[in-house]
Design an enzyme around this catalytic site. Structure first.
Site, PDB file in Angstrom:
ATOM      1  N   LYS A 271       0.824  -1.188   0.000  1.00 32.30           N
ATOM      2  CA  LYS A 271       0.000   0.000   0.000  1.00 32.30           C
ATOM      3  C   LYS A 271       0.865   1.247   0.000  1.00 32.30           C
ATOM      4  O   LYS A 271       0.425   2.333  -0.343  1.00 32.30           O
ATOM      5  CB  LYS A 271      -0.869   0.050   1.269  1.00 32.30           C
TER       6      LYS A 271
ATOM      7  N   GLU B  13       7.718   2.327  -6.474  1.00 29.76           N
ATOM      8  CA  GLU B  13       7.901   1.783  -5.112  1.00 29.76           C
ATOM      9  C   GLU B  13       8.019   2.912  -4.101  1.00 29.76           C
ATOM     10  O   GLU B  13       8.468   4.010  -4.447  1.00 29.76           O
ATOM     11  CB  GLU B  13       9.190   0.943  -5.058  1.00 29.76           C
ATOM     12  N   ASP B  14       7.653   2.627  -2.870  1.00 30.58           N
ATOM     13  CA  ASP B  14       7.864   3.614  -1.813  1.00 30.58           C
ATOM     14  C   ASP B  14       9.322   3.588  -1.347  1.00 30.58           C
ATOM     15  O   ASP B  14       9.968   4.621  -1.234  1.00 30.58           O
ATOM     16  CB  ASP B  14       6.908   3.384  -0.637  1.00 30.58           C
TER      17      ASP B  14
ATOM     18  N   ASP C  86      14.693  -1.544   0.159  1.00 34.29           N
ATOM     19  CA  ASP C  86      15.477  -1.809   1.367  1.00 34.29           C
ATOM     20  C   ASP C  86      16.441  -2.961   1.064  1.00 34.29           C
ATOM     21  O   ASP C  86      17.522  -2.755   0.524  1.00 34.29           O
ATOM     22  CB  ASP C  86      14.478  -2.127   2.486  1.00 34.29           C
TER      23      ASP C  86
ATOM     24  N   LYS D  73      17.339   2.663   0.524  1.00 33.23           N
ATOM     25  CA  LYS D  73      18.169   2.404   1.715  1.00 33.23           C
ATOM     26  C   LYS D  73      19.265   1.415   1.309  1.00 33.23           C
ATOM     27  O   LYS D  73      19.180   0.225   1.588  1.00 33.23           O
ATOM     28  CB  LYS D  73      17.285   1.738   2.775  1.00 33.23           C
TER      29      LYS D  73
ATOM     30  N   PHE E  36      14.263   3.195  10.173  1.00 26.96           N
ATOM     31  CA  PHE E  36      12.912   2.771   9.807  1.00 26.96           C
ATOM     32  C   PHE E  36      12.070   4.022   9.628  1.00 26.96           C
ATOM     33  O   PHE E  36      11.880   4.798  10.570  1.00 26.96           O
ATOM     34  CB  PHE E  36      12.302   1.848  10.855  1.00 26.96           C
ATOM     35  N   VAL E  37      11.606   4.237   8.405  1.00 28.95           N
ATOM     36  CA  VAL E  37      10.892   5.473   8.095  1.00 28.95           C
ATOM     37  C   VAL E  37       9.391   5.262   7.923  1.00 28.95           C
ATOM     38  O   VAL E  37       8.934   4.171   7.545  1.00 28.95           O
ATOM     39  CB  VAL E  37      11.477   6.153   6.831  1.00 28.95           C
TER      40      VAL E  37
ATOM     41  N   ASP F   4       4.108   3.050   6.462  1.00 34.93           N
ATOM     42  CA  ASP F   4       3.452   2.820   7.757  1.00 34.93           C
ATOM     43  C   ASP F   4       4.345   2.122   8.772  1.00 34.93           C
ATOM     44  O   ASP F   4       5.399   1.556   8.433  1.00 34.93           O
ATOM     45  CB  ASP F   4       2.212   1.952   7.559  1.00 34.93           C
TER      46      ASP F   4
ATOM     47  N   ARG G  66       0.702   6.689   7.798  1.00 32.74           N
ATOM     48  CA  ARG G  66       0.695   6.835   6.332  1.00 32.74           C
ATOM     49  C   ARG G  66       0.290   8.249   5.915  1.00 32.74           C
ATOM     50  O   ARG G  66       0.647   8.705   4.836  1.00 32.74           O
ATOM     51  CB  ARG G  66      -0.281   5.835   5.701  1.00 32.74           C
TER      52      ARG G  66
HETATM   53  P1  5GP Z   1      12.668  -4.845   0.571  1.00 32.84           P
HETATM   54  O1  5GP Z   1      12.049  -6.053  -0.050  1.00 32.84           O
HETATM   55  O2  5GP Z   1      13.456  -3.998  -0.381  1.00 32.84           O
HETATM   56  O3  5GP Z   1      13.468  -5.205   1.801  1.00 32.84           O
HETATM   57  O4  5GP Z   1      11.530  -3.967   1.164  1.00 32.84           O
HETATM   58  C1  5GP Z   1      10.569  -3.357   0.418  1.00 32.84           C
HETATM   59  C2  5GP Z   1       9.353  -3.076   1.269  1.00 32.84           C
HETATM   60  O5  5GP Z   1       9.638  -3.166   2.680  1.00 32.84           O
HETATM   61  C3  5GP Z   1       8.870  -1.674   1.044  1.00 32.84           C
HETATM   62  O6  5GP Z   1       7.999  -1.589  -0.051  1.00 32.84           O
HETATM   63  C4  5GP Z   1       8.198  -1.363   2.370  1.00 32.84           C
HETATM   64  O7  5GP Z   1       6.878  -1.842   2.365  1.00 32.84           O
HETATM   65  C5  5GP Z   1       8.981  -2.151   3.401  1.00 32.84           C
HETATM   66  N1  5GP Z   1      10.007  -1.331   4.071  1.00 32.84           N
HETATM   67  C6  5GP Z   1      11.348  -1.408   3.949  1.00 32.84           C
HETATM   68  N2  5GP Z   1      11.966  -0.492   4.703  1.00 32.84           N
HETATM   69  C7  5GP Z   1      10.986   0.198   5.318  1.00 32.84           C
HETATM   70  C8  5GP Z   1      10.975   1.328   6.215  1.00 32.84           C
HETATM   71  O8  5GP Z   1      11.992   1.901   6.629  1.00 32.84           O
HETATM   72  N3  5GP Z   1       9.747   1.755   6.618  1.00 32.84           N
HETATM   73  C9  5GP Z   1       8.582   1.191   6.216  1.00 32.84           C
HETATM   74  N4  5GP Z   1       7.439   1.707   6.660  1.00 32.84           N
HETATM   75  N5  5GP Z   1       8.562   0.135   5.363  1.00 32.84           N
HETATM   76  C10 5GP Z   1       9.746  -0.340   4.920  1.00 32.84           C
END
Ligand code: 5GP
Length: 178
Positions: free
Chosen positions: A46, A102-103, A106, A134, A155-156, A162, A168
């Site tokens: 979301k 993407e938001d 990570d 990140k 962690f943002v 969220d 959000r």
């Molecule tokens: P990845 O698969 O790259 O580790 O993570 C992607 C997803 O993890 C993002 O779309 C998000 O939903 C969640 N995520 C990763 N880091 C953060 C963060 O710092 N804060 C939040 N709220 N969600 C995160």
């Protein structure tokens, strides 16, 4: 308390004005790159919904959007490392210019999974736009074509992101205390 004010344990990392200005720049860059093409923005639910809504309105030319959903972190602030597709796109992607929105990237696990799944559908092009990156936590290398901000390992929340479905609605990107 107004959403513009910070709460205890929450610090502003990227202000509303900074987000707005950068989204405008990204929109202009994307508009130039896709001039004369029909662009499909594919946002990951979301978290990316807020970014999509603002980015979309900064893009000129022919643009449509759709949503996908992957498994999320749940209530934890650390990734489980397991990615599952919870919602797929409504139409086929063959021959289309697809830009994943993407938001945050990570570990890169979500994005690399999506790139693998979507590339098999033979889009004309497949690129990635993320508001936040990140890079220090990357497990899976991924190519990011458009990036709003590179951030440290915090962690943002806010601007669609969220923690346990909260925050959000914040118009800025904030970092939660450990
Ligand atoms: P990845 O698969 O790259 O580790 O993570 C992607 C997803 O993890 C993002 O779309 C998000 O939903 C969640 N995520 C990763 N880091 C953060 C963060 O710092 N804060 C939040 N709220 N969600 C995160």
């Amino acid at each position: 308390m107004s959403v513009l004010e910070t709460k205890p344990g929450l610090e502003v990392l990227i202000s509303q004005e900074q987000v707005r200005a950068r989204v405008r720049e990204l929109g202009a860059e994307i508009s130039r790159d896709y001039e004369g093409k029909e662009l499909l923005l594919l946002a990951v639910l979301k978290g990316a919904a807020v970014f999509l809504a603002d980015l979309l309105r900064e893009i000129s030319g022919s643009v449509t959007y759709d949503f996908m959903a992957t498994s999320s972190y749940g209530t934890d602030t650390k990734s489980s490392g397991v990615v599952r597709l919870l919602k797929d796109v409504d139409k086929g992607l063959a021959g289309r210019h697809v830009l994943i929105v993407e938001d945050i990237v990570d570990t890169g696990l979500t994005l690399s999974y999506l790139l693998e799944v979507l590339s098999q559908r033979e889009p004309a092009s497949l690129r990635v736009c993320t508001l936040l990156d990140k890079p220090t936590r990357r497990v899976q290398p991924v190519q990011i074509d458009y990036c709003g901000f590179t951030i440290p390992d915090r962690f943002v929340v806010g601007y669609g992101l969220d923690h346990d479905e909260q925050y959000r609605n914040l118009p800025f990107v904030g970092a939660l205390s450990e």
